[in-house]
Design a protein around this motif. Sequence first.
Motif, PDB file in Angstrom:
ATOM      1  N   PHE A 248     -27.801 -64.686 -59.167  1.00  0.00           N
ATOM      2  CA  PHE A 248     -27.472 -64.700 -57.742  1.00  0.00           C
ATOM      3  C   PHE A 248     -27.851 -63.389 -57.070  1.00  0.00           C
ATOM      4  O   PHE A 248     -27.805 -62.318 -57.672  1.00  0.00           O
ATOM      5  CB  PHE A 248     -25.965 -64.911 -57.539  1.00  0.00           C
ATOM      6  N   ASN A 249     -28.146 -63.495 -55.791  1.00  0.00           N
ATOM      7  CA  ASN A 249     -28.361 -62.330 -54.946  1.00  0.00           C
ATOM      8  C   ASN A 249     -27.009 -61.811 -54.461  1.00  0.00           C
ATOM      9  O   ASN A 249     -26.186 -62.578 -53.963  1.00  0.00           O
ATOM     10  CB  ASN A 249     -29.239 -62.731 -53.751  1.00  0.00           C
ATOM     11  N   TYR A 250     -26.770 -60.507 -54.635  1.00  0.00           N
ATOM     12  CA  TYR A 250     -25.544 -59.921 -54.103  1.00  0.00           C
ATOM     13  C   TYR A 250     -25.623 -59.871 -52.582  1.00  0.00           C
ATOM     14  O   TYR A 250     -26.549 -59.299 -52.008  1.00  0.00           O
ATOM     15  CB  TYR A 250     -25.318 -58.511 -54.654  1.00  0.00           C
ATOM     16  N   ALA A 251     -24.632 -60.494 -51.944  1.00  0.00           N
ATOM     17  CA  ALA A 251     -24.572 -60.496 -50.484  1.00  0.00           C
ATOM     18  C   ALA A 251     -23.570 -59.436 -50.040  1.00  0.00           C
ATOM     19  O   ALA A 251     -22.362 -59.587 -50.252  1.00  0.00           O
ATOM     20  CB  ALA A 251     -24.151 -61.866 -49.982  1.00  0.00           C
ATOM     21  N   HIS A 252     -24.043 -58.369 -49.444  1.00  0.00           N
ATOM     22  CA  HIS A 252     -23.181 -57.259 -49.026  1.00  0.00           C
ATOM     23  C   HIS A 252     -22.700 -57.514 -47.607  1.00  0.00           C
ATOM     24  O   HIS A 252     -23.426 -57.304 -46.633  1.00  0.00           O
ATOM     25  CB  HIS A 252     -23.945 -55.937 -49.119  1.00  0.00           C
ATOM     26  N   LEU A 253     -21.455 -58.010 -47.494  1.00  0.00           N
ATOM     27  CA  LEU A 253     -20.857 -58.334 -46.195  1.00  0.00           C
ATOM     28  C   LEU A 253     -19.482 -57.672 -46.105  1.00  0.00           C
ATOM     29  O   LEU A 253     -18.440 -58.344 -46.086  1.00  0.00           O
ATOM     30  CB  LEU A 253     -20.730 -59.858 -46.037  1.00  0.00           C
ATOM     31  N   MET A 295     -32.052 -72.996 -56.453  1.00  0.00           N
ATOM     32  CA  MET A 295     -30.894 -72.283 -55.920  1.00  0.00           C
ATOM     33  C   MET A 295     -30.295 -71.330 -56.956  1.00  0.00           C
ATOM     34  O   MET A 295     -29.115 -71.424 -57.291  1.00  0.00           O
ATOM     35  CB  MET A 295     -29.821 -73.268 -55.465  1.00  0.00           C
ATOM     36  N   ASP A 296     -31.098 -70.443 -57.514  1.00  0.00           N
ATOM     37  CA  ASP A 296     -30.646 -69.380 -58.413  1.00  0.00           C
ATOM     38  C   ASP A 296     -30.337 -69.859 -59.834  1.00  0.00           C
ATOM     39  O   ASP A 296     -29.881 -69.063 -60.662  1.00  0.00           O
ATOM     40  CB  ASP A 296     -29.380 -68.668 -57.883  1.00  0.00           C
ATOM     41  N   ARG A 438     -40.286 -72.794 -53.560  1.00  0.00           N
ATOM     42  CA  ARG A 438     -39.049 -73.126 -54.288  1.00  0.00           C
ATOM     43  C   ARG A 438     -37.971 -72.054 -54.109  1.00  0.00           C
ATOM     44  O   ARG A 438     -36.792 -72.367 -53.959  1.00  0.00           O
ATOM     45  CB  ARG A 438     -39.344 -73.317 -55.774  1.00  0.00           C
ATOM     46  N   LEU A 439     -38.355 -70.799 -54.158  1.00  0.00           N
ATOM     47  CA  LEU A 439     -37.370 -69.735 -53.984  1.00  0.00           C
ATOM     48  C   LEU A 439     -36.784 -69.731 -52.578  1.00  0.00           C
ATOM     49  O   LEU A 439     -35.698 -69.204 -52.358  1.00  0.00           O
ATOM     50  CB  LEU A 439     -37.991 -68.366 -54.271  1.00  0.00           C
TER      51      LEU A 439
END
Length: 463
Positions: A248-253, A295-296, A438-439
């Motif tokens: 997964f991509n880290y989502a910095h929120l 999706m990861d 796809r990504l």
Amino acid sequence: MHIDSEQSVIVDSDLIRRYDQAGPRYTSYPTAPHFHTDFDETDLISALQTSNHQARPLSLYFHIPFCEHLCFYCACTKVVTRHHEWGGPYVARLEKEMALYLKHLDASRPVEQLHFGGGTPTFLRQNDLTTLLNSIHRHFQLLPDDQGEYGIEIDPRALEPGTLKRLREFGFNRISIGVQDLDVAVQKAVHREQSLELLAEVMAEARSLGFRSISLDLIYGLPLQTPESFARTLEAVITLRPNRLSVFNYAHLPERFPAQRRILETDIPSPENKLRILAESISTLQQAGYVYIGMDHFALPDDELTLAQKEGSLYRNFQGYSTHAGSDLLAFGMSAIAMVGPNYSQNIKELDAWGERLDHGHLPVEKGIRLNEEDLLRRHIINRLTCDFRLDFAALQQQYGIYFRAHFSDCLPALKQLEEDGLIQMDAEKLQVTPQGRLLIRHVCMVFDAYLPQKSVRYSRVI
């Protein structure tokens, strides 16, 4: 329909930079931010009663919110506490919630899917866990061993001796383990320290007990990560040969998730390094024999997800990718989301308010939505795109009675742009997502999301 799941994903850096915008992960459509408070307990009860006549199989989700430790990156609904005695009252209320459901539900329908998420489900001490498992067994019709998809999220640091054995005896056959990163400096920066040795020990025990699938979660983009350090983590993880891997991509929120304020933005890898980590990880996993599901998610060639994708029967819901479509999803616990027929409902997110509602004899619904025909059509399209990377126009016409180009004429300019940029290919019969696209499948799905322009919602970036 045969889907070519062996088609490799191609990392096109220029394309990703151009399209790396924020967007939903589409575990549902419409997504949760579009649920509304007009949908309440009476609507859920009506949906349950209607579902009895349709007699679909059941899927059960239990949200166990407690965690002993706060992971700084986490965006889950959770309660951080060392008080394991809180588990008993929580389980008692889960029993109340099940009993309230069963006032309106035909519980003879088979449970094809069962999932414990959180939080940390293994936060529960064995006596509380056993009480919950026995209650589920009393209330619902579980399938014989290994005929269902029964999974639980495991934290190796919060696992009592004998817990895995107890879970396996009950019928759980899948575990998911959050790893995130094995680099010591990264682990300290995100407040989740967990050794490779402990991970390997838990996986070995699970395999000896006969769990048929082990999934590991990794996150790229965490503070202090480098392409070299993440490559070492991935190499170590691959030697353990999990059946499935999520990267997964880290989502910095930090404005939405206060714990993320403890992460220094200066420690987060640059966009260039994040993209390099992703590209090198995909290459490494494909060379190791893993198939990109979407999706990861990656899986071994003989995994059920890979086989379902080949057959065109893969499905996606709140638990991620699944082989069990067509079930009614019942959800228990604070913040849990149910899907019954053409309806979504979400429970109250605050622990005390959720419990108080149950104590007064009410299903703790906070909000939800009833899908109309257009919603169902677009949900189907988004689900097939995320699972198959393809749309068959003739199948859409047969199932929904629509001509694709006429019905989605307002989407054609955006689709034409995606085609010109190489994300998709379209002809009179189908829409096919390319290896380069796809990504960016979330971006392709966003074309069909009628709710995106209606409400300002902060989503994570696509990559």
